[in-house]
Design a protein around this motif. Structure first.
Motif, PDB file in Angstrom:
ATOM      1  N   ASP A 108       0.832  -1.211   0.000  1.00 54.83           N
ATOM      2  CA  ASP A 108       0.000   0.000   0.000  1.00 54.83           C
ATOM      3  C   ASP A 108       0.866   1.262   0.000  1.00 54.83           C
ATOM      4  OD1 ASP A 108       0.909  -0.559   2.547  1.00 54.83           O
ATOM      5  OD2 ASP A 108      -1.047  -0.419   3.531  1.00 54.83           O
ATOM      6  N   LEU A 109       2.009   1.219   0.684  1.00 48.88           N
ATOM      7  CA  LEU A 109       2.925   2.359   0.665  1.00 48.88           C
ATOM      8  C   LEU A 109       3.526   2.545  -0.726  1.00 48.88           C
ATOM      9  CD1 LEU A 109       4.526   4.627   2.008  1.00 48.88           C
ATOM     10  CD2 LEU A 109       6.189   2.912   2.756  1.00 48.88           C
ATOM     11  N   PHE A 110       3.865   1.428  -1.371  1.00 47.38           N
ATOM     12  CA  PHE A 110       4.436   1.505  -2.723  1.00 47.38           C
ATOM     13  C   PHE A 110       3.497   2.247  -3.664  1.00 47.38           C
ATOM     14  CE2 PHE A 110       4.561  -0.395  -7.010  1.00 47.38           C
ATOM     15  CZ  PHE A 110       5.840  -0.004  -7.387  1.00 47.38           C
ATOM     16  N   TYR A 111       2.205   1.920  -3.619  1.00 50.46           N
ATOM     17  CA  TYR A 111       1.257   2.578  -4.516  1.00 50.46           C
ATOM     18  C   TYR A 111       1.104   4.058  -4.189  1.00 50.46           C
ATOM     19  CZ  TYR A 111       0.081  -2.012  -6.319  1.00 50.46           C
ATOM     20  OH  TYR A 111       0.151  -3.251  -6.904  1.00 50.46           O
ATOM     21  N   ARG A 112       1.240   4.406  -2.911  1.00 51.98           N
ATOM     22  CA  ARG A 112       1.183   5.824  -2.523  1.00 51.98           C
ATOM     23  C   ARG A 112       2.406   6.584  -3.046  1.00 51.98           C
ATOM     24  NH1 ARG A 112      -3.438   8.371  -0.538  1.00 51.98           N
ATOM     25  NH2 ARG A 112      -4.692   6.804   0.551  1.00 51.98           N
ATOM     26  N   LEU A 113       3.559   5.931  -3.027  1.00 44.24           N
ATOM     27  CA  LEU A 113       4.799   6.580  -3.479  1.00 44.24           C
ATOM     28  C   LEU A 113       4.902   6.633  -4.997  1.00 44.24           C
ATOM     29  CD1 LEU A 113       7.341   4.819  -1.081  1.00 44.24           C
ATOM     30  CD2 LEU A 113       6.524   7.179  -0.892  1.00 44.24           C
ATOM     31  N   ASN A 114       4.286   5.657  -5.657  1.00 40.90           N
ATOM     32  CA  ASN A 114       4.506   5.437  -7.083  1.00 40.90           C
ATOM     33  C   ASN A 114       3.395   6.014  -7.951  1.00 40.90           C
ATOM     34  OD1 ASN A 114       6.176   4.278  -9.130  1.00 40.90           O
ATOM     35  ND2 ASN A 114       4.695   2.623  -9.374  1.00 40.90           N
ATOM     36  N   VAL A 115       2.840   7.159  -7.555  1.00 36.89           N
ATOM     37  CA  VAL A 115       1.786   7.787  -8.373  1.00 36.89           C
ATOM     38  C   VAL A 115       2.344   8.120  -9.748  1.00 36.89           C
ATOM     39  CG1 VAL A 115       0.265   9.788  -8.606  1.00 36.89           C
ATOM     40  CG2 VAL A 115       0.532   8.659  -6.381  1.00 36.89           C
ATOM     41  N   VAL A 116       3.539   8.722  -9.778  1.00 40.97           N
ATOM     42  CA  VAL A 116       4.217   9.002 -11.054  1.00 40.97           C
ATOM     43  C   VAL A 116       5.592   8.329 -11.014  1.00 40.97           C
ATOM     44  CG1 VAL A 116       5.095  10.742 -12.647  1.00 40.97           C
ATOM     45  CG2 VAL A 116       3.032  11.212 -11.304  1.00 40.97           C
ATOM     46  N   PRO A 117       5.778   7.236 -11.760  1.00 41.06           N
ATOM     47  CA  PRO A 117       7.093   6.595 -11.789  1.00 41.06           C
ATOM     48  C   PRO A 117       8.004   7.243 -12.827  1.00 41.06           C
ATOM     49  CG  PRO A 117       5.501   5.246 -12.972  1.00 41.06           C
ATOM     50  CD  PRO A 117       4.752   6.466 -12.483  1.00 41.06           C
ATOM     51  N   LEU A 118       9.265   7.408 -12.464  1.00 40.09           N
ATOM     52  CA  LEU A 118      10.282   7.941 -13.375  1.00 40.09           C
ATOM     53  C   LEU A 118      11.428   6.928 -13.383  1.00 40.09           C
ATOM     54  CD1 LEU A 118       9.491  10.850 -14.290  1.00 40.09           C
ATOM     55  CD2 LEU A 118      11.556  11.643 -13.190  1.00 40.09           C
ATOM     56  N   LYS A 119      11.621   6.224 -14.473  1.00 39.30           N
ATOM     57  CA  LYS A 119      12.657   5.190 -14.541  1.00 39.30           C
ATOM     58  C   LYS A 119      13.823   5.696 -15.379  1.00 39.30           C
ATOM     59  CE  LYS A 119       9.547   1.276 -13.814  1.00 39.30           C
ATOM     60  NZ  LYS A 119       9.086  -0.045 -14.289  1.00 39.30           N
ATOM     61  N   ILE A 120      14.972   5.880 -14.731  1.00 34.18           N
ATOM     62  CA  ILE A 120      16.154   6.385 -15.414  1.00 34.18           C
ATOM     63  C   ILE A 120      16.985   5.205 -15.897  1.00 34.18           C
ATOM     64  CG2 ILE A 120      18.186   7.874 -15.248  1.00 34.18           C
ATOM     65  CD1 ILE A 120      16.884   9.248 -12.875  1.00 34.18           C
ATOM     66  N   PRO A 121      17.217   5.084 -17.203  1.00 35.75           N
ATOM     67  CA  PRO A 121      18.013   3.946 -17.689  1.00 35.75           C
ATOM     68  C   PRO A 121      19.477   4.106 -17.328  1.00 35.75           C
ATOM     69  CG  PRO A 121      17.452   5.420 -19.498  1.00 35.75           C
ATOM     70  CD  PRO A 121      16.728   5.943 -18.282  1.00 35.75           C
ATOM     71  N   PRO A 122      20.205   2.994 -17.152  1.00 32.51           N
ATOM     72  CA  PRO A 122      21.643   3.095 -16.880  1.00 32.51           C
ATOM     73  C   PRO A 122      22.371   3.682 -18.083  1.00 32.51           C
ATOM     74  CG  PRO A 122      21.013   0.803 -17.280  1.00 32.51           C
ATOM     75  CD  PRO A 122      19.746   1.593 -17.203  1.00 32.51           C
ATOM     76  N   LEU A 123      23.553   4.212 -17.849  1.00 32.96           N
ATOM     77  CA  LEU A 123      24.302   4.894 -18.897  1.00 32.96           C
ATOM     78  C   LEU A 123      24.620   3.967 -20.061  1.00 32.96           C
ATOM     79  CD1 LEU A 123      25.561   7.575 -19.719  1.00 32.96           C
ATOM     80  CD2 LEU A 123      27.611   6.954 -18.435  1.00 32.96           C
ATOM     81  N   ARG A 124      24.827   2.679 -19.799  1.00 27.51           N
ATOM     82  CA  ARG A 124      25.168   1.741 -20.877  1.00 27.51           C
ATOM     83  C   ARG A 124      24.009   1.544 -21.850  1.00 27.51           C
ATOM     84  NH1 ARG A 124      24.645  -0.847 -16.160  1.00 27.51           N
ATOM     85  NH2 ARG A 124      22.888  -2.292 -15.911  1.00 27.51           N
ATOM     86  N   GLU A 125      22.787   1.927 -21.443  1.00 26.78           N
ATOM     87  CA  GLU A 125      21.620   1.793 -22.326  1.00 26.78           C
ATOM     88  C   GLU A 125      21.289   3.095 -23.046  1.00 26.78           C
ATOM     89  OE1 GLU A 125      18.317   0.173 -20.178  1.00 26.78           O
ATOM     90  OE2 GLU A 125      19.420  -1.628 -19.539  1.00 26.78           O
ATOM     91  N   ARG A 126      22.090   4.113 -22.852  1.00 26.13           N
ATOM     92  CA  ARG A 126      21.888   5.403 -23.535  1.00 26.13           C
ATOM     93  C   ARG A 126      23.260   6.003 -23.857  1.00 26.13           C
ATOM     94  NH1 ARG A 126      21.924   9.257 -18.990  1.00 26.13           N
ATOM     95  NH2 ARG A 126      21.612   8.131 -17.039  1.00 26.13           N
ATOM     96  N   ARG A 127      23.985   5.287 -24.684  1.00 25.84           N
ATOM     97  CA  ARG A 127      25.364   5.682 -24.977  1.00 25.84           C
ATOM     98  C   ARG A 127      25.447   7.012 -25.720  1.00 25.84           C
ATOM     99  NH1 ARG A 127      28.837   1.498 -23.623  1.00 25.84           N
ATOM    100  NH2 ARG A 127      27.775  -0.496 -23.330  1.00 25.84           N
TER     101      ARG A 127
END
Length: 454
Positions: free
Chosen positions: A301-320
């Protein structure tokens, strides 16, 4: 789907009317032209988003229309239609600035996909221009998020759109990817920017201290609590609170945090008085919270409260694509800070930097370049100044692979990674733990286990 103002330039009446009717049914505003001259007249007279132009028309060709229309309206996107057997001309059109091309006979589903892609890119560019203006107005430093990839441009765009709301944001990504920079960007672009952004690294605090750190405590609440202490939520009132490594907090703190998010209320440790908190919460983690939930270590339930807007930053090796602008940025910065006349990076050195996988992400790249600038002898950074010794780590590790048991190999790899992280972090355990994706407690355990100096 975004609705566009579209011009169709096609000399065949049946094809022109078919395309016009089809796109009008999709909600687009459509104009038509029977030849190149008429098309250019309409480009001058109307504000258009996209021109769909047949390559072969009497008088001006599609390439002529493309070049002249770009002079009239540089922001206009052009889609070239070409018959079979004329792919070379389509390629020439792409080089001249066409957004895309389609072969006849036109596949209408493919046409819609291309138009949707063009519309999406135009929307993103428009929003990013508005965001850049907001950044200039609020004096947010663009140095913070240097990038060259579309992935990061889209994330920055999303951060700008989210900033105006009070929604909680959960930033996910490996250590060193820039999660705190995104938190600062969101805060600076928000209506709360005049109030403080308070940063708390949950992994750096012991389980006993984190509750007091966040919520404060009353005098006498525990041994050593000789006076009242205001917590981070009270300090951030009216502003934003950034909780880094949120996955590290204990179940007891998770309960209090959930209550605060649901009710906007909390109590200090050892107190009975209820306090209100007007705080925008931004959190970050390098852990898989879904797995932590399955393990029973994190509340769903806390996860859903925190995760209203998820922002996933890819690792540097996936955005050379981001590596070269980051290298240029860090080299300029460290050359200025160290008063070194560094003008650039050699081709061989840049090749190694782009190919390396960066387990520590941007923080590791920054450390590599700071060291290289400090020890550089000439005006150009060379491969000799990089820690790879002229070869990438993967090449060096091939020798001896497969020797001994799997357990021995993993132990050797773990020891080397811990030692390398401590070296890259200059002996700073907090930075080394972040680079490895560990808590400081776990890092201290592994330092002792492998008999490495802390």
């Amino acid at each position: 789907m975004t609705k566009l103002d579209i011009l169709i330039a096609e000399d065949e009446p049946a094809q022109r009317e078919m395309l016009s009717g089809f796109l009008a049914k999709q909600g687009h505003h459509v104009l038509t032209a029977a030849n190149g001259e008429e098309a250019l007249a309409k480009v001058k007279a109307h504000t258009l988003d996209l021109a769909i132009v047949d390559y072969k028309m009497p008088g001006l060709t599609g390439l002529d229309v493309l070049q002249k229309a770009k002079q009239i309206n540089p922001g206009l996107d052009l889609l070239i239609l070409t018959a079979f057997g004329t792919i070379d001309t389509a390629v020439a059109a792409m080089k001249a600035g066409a957004a895309d091309y389609l072969s006849k006979p036109i596949d209408l589903e493919e046409l819609l996909i291309v138009i949707d892609r063009i519309a999406g890119r135009r929307t993103l560019e428009s929003e990013n221009e508005i965001l850049r203006e907001q950044i200039r107005e609020k004096e947010v430093s663009q140095d913070q998020i240097v990038h060259g990839s579309r992935q990061m441009a889209e994330l920055i765009n999303l951060a700008g759109r989210v900033a105006a709301s009070n929604a909680t944001v959960l930033i996910q990504g490996e250590s060193g990817t820039g999660k705190e920079l995104f938190a600062r960007l969101i805060h600076r672009l928000s209506p709360r920017s005049a109030k403080p952004l308070i940063v708390v690294n949950c992994a750096a605090l012991s389980e006993n201290l984190i509750e007091s750190e966040l919520f404060g405590h009353e005098r006498g609440a525990f041994t050593g609590a000789t006076q009242k202490r205001v917590g981070r939520f009270e300090q951030a009132d009216g502003g934003s609170l950034f909780l880094d490594e949120i996955g590290e907090i204990s179940p007891a703190v998770q309960v209090k945090l959930l209550r605060l998010l649901q009710e906007g209320e909390f109590q200090r440790v050892g107190g009975n008085q209820t306090f209100k908190a007007d705080v925008r919460l931004i959190s970050a983690t390098n852990q898989d919270l879904g797995s932590r939930i399955k393990e029973g270590a994190f509340r769903e339930d806390l996860f859903y409260r925190l995760n209203v807007v998820p922002l996933k930053i890819p690792p540097l090796r996936e955005r050379r694509e981001d590596i070269t602008p980051l290298v240029d940025h860090f080299v300029r910065r460290f050359a200025k800070e160290n008063r070194k006349p560094i003008e650039g990076v050699s081709r061989e050195a840049m090749d190694q930097l782009v190919k390396y996988d960066y387990p520590g992400n941007i923080r590791e790249l920054e450390n590599i370049l700071e060291r290289a600038v400090v020890i550089a002898r000439g005006a150009t950074l060379t491969a000799a100044e990089l820690p790879f010794g002229g070869r990438l780590p993967d090449e060096e590790e091939e020798t001896g692979a497969g020797e001994g048991s799997l357990r021995q190999a993993l132990e050797t790899l773990e020891r080397r990674m811990v030692a390398d992280a401590m070296k890259a972090a200059g002996g700073n355990q907090s930075r080394a733990a972040e680079m490895l994706g560990l808590s400081e407690r776990m890092l201290r355990y592994k330092l002792k286990k492998h008999k490495l100096k802390s």
